[in-house]
Design a protein around this motif. Structure first.
Motif, PDB file in Angstrom:
ATOM      1  N   LEU A   1       0.824  -1.201   0.000  1.00 54.34           N
ATOM      2  CA  LEU A   1       0.000   0.000   0.000  1.00 54.34           C
ATOM      3  C   LEU A   1       0.862   1.256   0.000  1.00 54.34           C
ATOM      4  CD1 LEU A   1      -2.748   1.386   0.181  1.00 54.34           C
ATOM      5  CD2 LEU A   1      -2.645   1.094   2.675  1.00 54.34           C
ATOM      6  N   VAL A   2       1.944   1.248   0.767  1.00 57.17           N
ATOM      7  CA  VAL A   2       2.851   2.402   0.757  1.00 57.17           C
ATOM      8  C   VAL A   2       3.417   2.615  -0.645  1.00 57.17           C
ATOM      9  CG1 VAL A   2       5.016   3.327   1.660  1.00 57.17           C
ATOM     10  CG2 VAL A   2       3.424   2.182   3.199  1.00 57.17           C
ATOM     11  N   LEU A   3       3.814   1.541  -1.322  1.00 56.68           N
ATOM     12  CA  LEU A   3       4.356   1.670  -2.671  1.00 56.68           C
ATOM     13  C   LEU A   3       3.309   2.220  -3.640  1.00 56.68           C
ATOM     14  CD1 LEU A   3       6.453  -1.627  -2.996  1.00 56.68           C
ATOM     15  CD2 LEU A   3       7.220   0.652  -2.311  1.00 56.68           C
ATOM     16  N   VAL A   4       2.067   1.758  -3.517  1.00 55.86           N
ATOM     17  CA  VAL A   4       1.004   2.252  -4.411  1.00 55.86           C
ATOM     18  C   VAL A   4       0.741   3.732  -4.160  1.00 55.86           C
ATOM     19  CG1 VAL A   4      -1.455   2.062  -4.938  1.00 55.86           C
ATOM     20  CG2 VAL A   4      -0.079  -0.007  -4.696  1.00 55.86           C
TER      21      VAL A   4
ATOM     22  N   TYR B   1       9.173  13.239  -1.719  1.00 54.81           N
ATOM     23  CA  TYR B   1       8.989  12.501  -0.464  1.00 54.81           C
ATOM     24  C   TYR B   1       8.790  11.007  -0.708  1.00 54.81           C
ATOM     25  CZ  TYR B   1       7.964  17.193   1.366  1.00 54.81           C
ATOM     26  OH  TYR B   1       8.029  18.510   1.706  1.00 54.81           O
ATOM     27  N   GLY B   2       8.049  10.703  -1.769  1.00 56.86           N
ATOM     28  CA  GLY B   2       7.628   9.322  -1.985  1.00 56.86           C
ATOM     29  C   GLY B   2       8.759   8.345  -2.213  1.00 56.86           C
ATOM     30  N   ALA B   3       9.826   8.801  -2.887  1.00 65.30           N
ATOM     31  CA  ALA B   3      10.940   7.882  -3.134  1.00 65.30           C
ATOM     32  C   ALA B   3      11.540   7.392  -1.820  1.00 65.30           C
ATOM     33  CB  ALA B   3      12.002   8.576  -3.984  1.00 65.30           C
ATOM     34  N   TRP B   4      11.658   8.297  -0.862  1.00 69.62           N
ATOM     35  CA  TRP B   4      12.201   7.909   0.446  1.00 69.62           C
ATOM     36  C   TRP B   4      11.227   7.018   1.212  1.00 69.62           C
ATOM     37  CZ3 TRP B   4      17.165   8.763   1.439  1.00 69.62           C
ATOM     38  CH2 TRP B   4      17.813   9.788   0.731  1.00 69.62           C
TER      39      TRP B   4
ATOM     40  N   VAL C   1       1.230   6.733  -6.876  1.00 69.21           N
ATOM     41  CA  VAL C   1       0.140   7.633  -7.261  1.00 69.21           C
ATOM     42  C   VAL C   1       0.522   9.083  -6.975  1.00 69.21           C
ATOM     43  CG1 VAL C   1      -2.239   8.303  -6.758  1.00 69.21           C
ATOM     44  CG2 VAL C   1      -1.641   5.883  -6.990  1.00 69.21           C
ATOM     45  N   GLY C   2       1.132   9.309  -5.808  1.00 70.84           N
ATOM     46  CA  GLY C   2       1.559  10.659  -5.477  1.00 70.84           C
ATOM     47  C   GLY C   2       2.599  11.183  -6.441  1.00 70.84           C
ATOM     48  N   GLY C   3       3.540  10.322  -6.816  1.00 71.20           N
ATOM     49  CA  GLY C   3       4.574  10.751  -7.746  1.00 71.20           C
ATOM     50  C   GLY C   3       4.027  11.089  -9.117  1.00 71.20           C
TER      51      GLY C   3
ATOM     52  N   ALA D   1       1.765   4.480   5.728  1.00 72.72           N
ATOM     53  CA  ALA D   1       0.689   4.538   4.732  1.00 72.72           C
ATOM     54  C   ALA D   1      -0.366   5.565   5.131  1.00 72.72           C
ATOM     55  CB  ALA D   1       0.058   3.154   4.565  1.00 72.72           C
ATOM     56  N   ALA D   2      -0.741   5.574   6.413  1.00 74.04           N
ATOM     57  CA  ALA D   2      -1.754   6.522   6.866  1.00 74.04           C
ATOM     58  C   ALA D   2      -1.272   7.960   6.725  1.00 74.04           C
ATOM     59  CB  ALA D   2      -2.120   6.220   8.324  1.00 74.04           C
ATOM     60  N   GLY D   3      -0.025   8.223   7.090  1.00 75.52           N
ATOM     61  CA  GLY D   3       0.511   9.573   6.956  1.00 75.52           C
ATOM     62  C   GLY D   3       0.603  10.011   5.508  1.00 75.52           C
ATOM     63  N   THR D   4       1.040   9.101   4.636  1.00 79.92           N
ATOM     64  CA  THR D   4       1.136   9.435   3.210  1.00 79.92           C
ATOM     65  C   THR D   4      -0.230   9.785   2.642  1.00 79.92           C
ATOM     66  OG1 THR D   4       3.020   7.921   2.990  1.00 79.92           O
ATOM     67  CG2 THR D   4       1.900   8.583   0.970  1.00 79.92           C
TER      68      THR D   4
END
Length: 267
Positions: free
Chosen positions: A109-112, A147-150, A116-118, A206-209
């Motif tokens: 889920l974090v990767l998805v 941010y997402g890459a990290w 999506v954010g990227g 995941a929740a924070g993202t």
């Protein structure tokens, strides 16, 4: 007692790892948390935002490091007769199946979310823009690639680290002078703790993202984005609820396994 023979050491108390291992684990977790806090407060600006987003992953990695140290320093058998299983144990033998799947699902889920954010972020990788006619609205921080890459890297390291520690749990030396079923139950309790902490770190990430992304999208004018904040809160609450659930008691699990074995034998 015949002279020249030292008394055998007392059998370990069931339900608890050796005191030295508990102390090492607590110390490593405290040191990891202090280091994360020190690094976060030492930097500012955009780098601080990255570290804030990585805080759950960094604490989770420190948690896994503490468990890895404990497993690597697990006391080996010192008795004259050593016990060993004929078939090497695997992660599947000791890891709770549902909790392991939840950990992998939260990592995915974090990767998805970061993907999506990227793909939807602006050129700067940390904001989102909505163009409606002649009106352009931009809001941030937004989990783009900046941010997402990290965050994605932290999730991958968290899942990989958990799998590595689970392998150490499965392969560590057996506890001497106890039933094999109780030794397996103790390994399952250790695996439960490892996965419980890892899924908590991934769930909070995941929740924070999702929360930061939905909040920025709502301020940019995207309708319905605010609803995703409630979804993010639900993900965090589920991860916390699973994280505080106690590990299974080795004595109870060993007794249940023994009873099931006797039942199959009587049948």
């Amino acid at each position: 007692r015949p002279r020249g023979h030292a008394p055998a050491p007392p059998a370990p108390r069931r339900g608890a790892p050796p005191p030295g291992r508990r102390r090492r684990g607590r110390s490593a977790r405290v040191v990891g948390a202090v280091l994360v806090q020190a690094v976060t407060t030492a930097v500012g600006g955009l780098a601080e935002g990255v570290l804030v987003g990585l805080s759950p992953a960094l604490v989770g990695l420190a948690f896994l490091g503490a468990h890895a140290v404990g497993e690597r320093t697990w006391p080996r058998q010192r008795t004259a007769v050593r016990a060993a299983t004929l078939r090497p144990r695997t992660v599947a033998d000791v890891a709770p199946r549902g909790l392991r799947r939840l950990t992998w699902a939260l990592g995915a889920l974090v990767l998805v979310l970061t993907a999506v954010g990227g793909l939807t972020a602006g050129a700067d990788g940390r904001s989102v823009t909505r163009v409606l006619g002649d009106v352009t609205s931009t809001a941030g921080p937004y989990p783009g690639w900046f941010y997402g890459a990290w965050l994605a890297a932290g999730a991958v390291l968290g899942v990989a680290g958990a799998e590595g520690v689970l392998r150490l749990v499965a392969r560590r030396p057996a506890v001497p002078r106890v039933e094999p079923g109780w030794d397996v139950a103790l390994r399952r309790a250790s695996a439960h703790r490892v996965l419980r902490g890892t899924q908590l770190a991934l769930g909070l990430t995941a929740a924070g993202t999702l929360a930061y992304g939905a909040n920025a999208a709502a301020r940019a004018g995207y309708p319905g984005a605010a609803v995703l904040v409630a979804v993010a809160v639900a993900i965090a609450l589920v991860a916390i609820a699973v994280g505080v659930r106690p590990a299974p008691d080795p004595d109870a699990e060993a007794a249940a396994s023994a009873s099931a074995g006797h039942g199959r034998g009587d049948g």
